[in-house]
Motif scaffolding. Structure first.
Motif, PDB file in Angstrom:
ATOM      1  N   SER A 131       3.696  -9.802   1.170  1.00 47.53           N
ATOM      2  CA  SER A 131       2.252  -9.691   1.403  1.00 47.53           C
ATOM      3  C   SER A 131       1.944  -9.254   2.830  1.00 47.53           C
ATOM      4  CB  SER A 131       1.572 -11.033   1.112  1.00 47.53           C
ATOM      5  OG  SER A 131       2.143 -12.062   1.912  1.00 47.53           O
ATOM      6  N   SER A 132       2.837  -9.580   3.761  1.00 47.90           N
ATOM      7  CA  SER A 132       2.682  -9.163   5.158  1.00 47.90           C
ATOM      8  C   SER A 132       3.868  -8.289   5.534  1.00 47.90           C
ATOM      9  CB  SER A 132       2.625 -10.388   6.071  1.00 47.90           C
ATOM     10  OG  SER A 132       2.565  -9.995   7.429  1.00 47.90           O
ATOM     11  N   PHE A 133       3.587  -7.067   5.998  1.00 50.40           N
ATOM     12  CA  PHE A 133       4.658  -6.109   6.279  1.00 50.40           C
ATOM     13  C   PHE A 133       4.353  -5.384   7.577  1.00 50.40           C
ATOM     14  CE2 PHE A 133       7.209  -2.372   6.112  1.00 50.40           C
ATOM     15  CZ  PHE A 133       8.245  -2.597   5.214  1.00 50.40           C
ATOM     16  N   ALA A 142       7.321  -3.966   9.680  1.00 50.63           N
ATOM     17  CA  ALA A 142       8.359  -2.957   9.840  1.00 50.63           C
ATOM     18  C   ALA A 142       9.512  -3.271   8.901  1.00 50.63           C
ATOM     19  CB  ALA A 142       8.861  -2.921  11.287  1.00 50.63           C
ATOM     20  N   VAL A 143      10.254  -2.232   8.514  1.00 49.83           N
ATOM     21  CA  VAL A 143      11.385  -2.416   7.603  1.00 49.83           C
ATOM     22  C   VAL A 143      12.420  -3.356   8.201  1.00 49.83           C
ATOM     23  CG1 VAL A 143      13.326  -1.245   6.472  1.00 49.83           C
ATOM     24  CG2 VAL A 143      11.059  -0.173   6.489  1.00 49.83           C
ATOM     25  N   GLY A 144      12.703  -3.210   9.491  1.00 45.89           N
ATOM     26  CA  GLY A 144      13.763  -3.969  10.137  1.00 45.89           C
ATOM     27  C   GLY A 144      13.577  -5.471  10.113  1.00 45.89           C
ATOM     28  N   GLU A 145      12.331  -5.945   9.974  1.00 52.55           N
ATOM     29  CA  GLU A 145      12.108  -7.393   9.981  1.00 52.55           C
ATOM     30  C   GLU A 145      12.670  -8.074   8.740  1.00 52.55           C
ATOM     31  OE1 GLU A 145       8.015  -8.769   9.608  1.00 52.55           O
ATOM     32  OE2 GLU A 145       7.465  -6.863   8.686  1.00 52.55           O
ATOM     33  N   TRP A 146      13.017  -7.293   7.718  1.00 48.69           N
ATOM     34  CA  TRP A 146      13.533  -7.862   6.480  1.00 48.69           C
ATOM     35  C   TRP A 146      15.044  -7.788   6.390  1.00 48.69           C
ATOM     36  CZ3 TRP A 146       9.868 -10.703   4.780  1.00 48.69           C
ATOM     37  CH2 TRP A 146       8.556 -10.331   5.065  1.00 48.69           C
ATOM     38  N   TYR A 147      15.686  -7.473   7.517  1.00 51.23           N
ATOM     39  CA  TYR A 147      17.139  -7.429   7.617  1.00 51.23           C
ATOM     40  C   TYR A 147      17.596  -8.352   8.749  1.00 51.23           C
ATOM     41  CZ  TYR A 147      17.389  -3.203   4.671  1.00 51.23           C
ATOM     42  OH  TYR A 147      17.304  -2.305   3.637  1.00 51.23           O
ATOM     43  N   GLU A 148      18.630  -9.147   8.501  1.00 52.82           N
ATOM     44  CA  GLU A 148      19.198  -9.962   9.574  1.00 52.82           C
ATOM     45  C   GLU A 148      19.883  -9.079  10.606  1.00 52.82           C
ATOM     46  OE1 GLU A 148      21.745 -12.872   7.816  1.00 52.82           O
ATOM     47  OE2 GLU A 148      20.154 -13.725   6.564  1.00 52.82           O
ATOM     48  N   GLU A 149      20.572  -8.055  10.130  1.00 52.06           N
ATOM     49  CA  GLU A 149      21.204  -7.069  11.013  1.00 52.06           C
ATOM     50  C   GLU A 149      20.705  -5.694  10.600  1.00 52.06           C
ATOM     51  OE1 GLU A 149      25.562  -5.084  11.969  1.00 52.06           O
ATOM     52  OE2 GLU A 149      25.479  -7.084  11.057  1.00 52.06           O
ATOM     53  N   ASP A 170       0.824  -1.206   0.000  1.00 51.57           N
ATOM     54  CA  ASP A 170       0.000   0.000   0.000  1.00 51.57           C
ATOM     55  C   ASP A 170       0.861   1.259   0.000  1.00 51.57           C
ATOM     56  OD1 ASP A 170       0.904  -0.528   2.546  1.00 51.57           O
ATOM     57  OD2 ASP A 170      -0.965   0.006   3.557  1.00 51.57           O
ATOM     58  N   ALA A 171       2.037   1.201   0.646  1.00 47.45           N
ATOM     59  CA  ALA A 171       2.939   2.348   0.643  1.00 47.45           C
ATOM     60  C   ALA A 171       3.499   2.580  -0.756  1.00 47.45           C
ATOM     61  CB  ALA A 171       4.078   2.126   1.634  1.00 47.45           C
TER      62      ALA A 171
END
Length: 223
Positions: free
Chosen positions: A186-188, A190-197, A167-168
């Protein structure tokens, strides 16, 4: 898909943008980062495209009592950009956020002075401008920055991010000529959840990156 860190995300995004640039009309490219998290990502893109790197400082306006949730944003001295639907849902008026806007405007100017050290912002007129961040959650900060840049009359205005909420991404397409996003889950949350660090980027890191090896100055680019 998860990225190891900001640098890895930037490298992956750079590969996509090299393909995109080969297929499109790219005029005098300029890479601009949204600090602070977008800077190490944008640095990899700038190196790959052999383009100058600069920053566009924008500040999020948070929900009262929950500042981590963006309801608006500012860039430069432009008026705030708000998520109108969110304002209505929360029963808020723009005047209710005046103090927050003033505080964030002061921080915005502090960062601009710190990052540029008196150097003017690079001109965007007639250029292909690629605005880079480390991810797109609500899109409101990117929209404020894109509108600020649009007033400088770029030839093309592109938003490039490693990961984005669907949607963003849809909301910013009104302000960008193109949106390049590597991953649109499809499920979002926060940005940080897609980074290991997902380490916080410091002001010192922003300054050192802008002056770091492999980053072209405008003079080098023109030469």
């Amino acid at each position: 898909m998860r990225f190891r860190d900001h640098r890895h995300a930037g490298q992956e995004l750079a590969l996509r943008l090299l393909e995109w640039a080969a297929d499109g009309d790219v005029t005098d490219p300029l890479v601009l980062a949204l600090p602070r998290g977008g800077v190490p990502v944008a640095a990899e893109v700038a190196r790959a495209l052999k383009a100058p790197l600069d920053v566009v400082v924008a500040r999020k306006i948070g929900v009262p009592g929950n500042p981590a949730t963006g309801i608006g944003a500012i860039a430069g001295d432009d008026p705030p950009v708000y998520d109108r639907r969110a304002l209505e849902m929360l029963g808020l008026a723009e005047d209710d956020l005046a103090a927050d806007v003033a505080r964030e405007r002061a921080e915005l100017h502090r960062r601009e002075e710190l990052y540029r050290r008196g150097r003017p912002a690079l001109a965007v007129e007639g250029r292909t401008v690629i605005l880079v961040d480390d991810g797109l959650a609500t899109g409101v900060t990117a929209r404020a920055a894109l509108r600020r840049l649009r007033s400088g009359n770029p030839a093309r205005l592109i938003l490039a991010v490693p990961v984005c909420a669907a949607d963003a991404a849809a909301s910013v397409r009104e302000d960008a000529d193109d949106v390049v996003c590597l991953y649109e889950p499809s499920s979002f949350l926060a940005v940080g959840e897609w980074y290991e660090e997902f380490a916080q980027v410091s002001d010192d890191e922003v300054v050192s990156t802008l002056r770091g090896p492999g980053i072209l100055s405008e003079q080098q680019h023109d030469g």
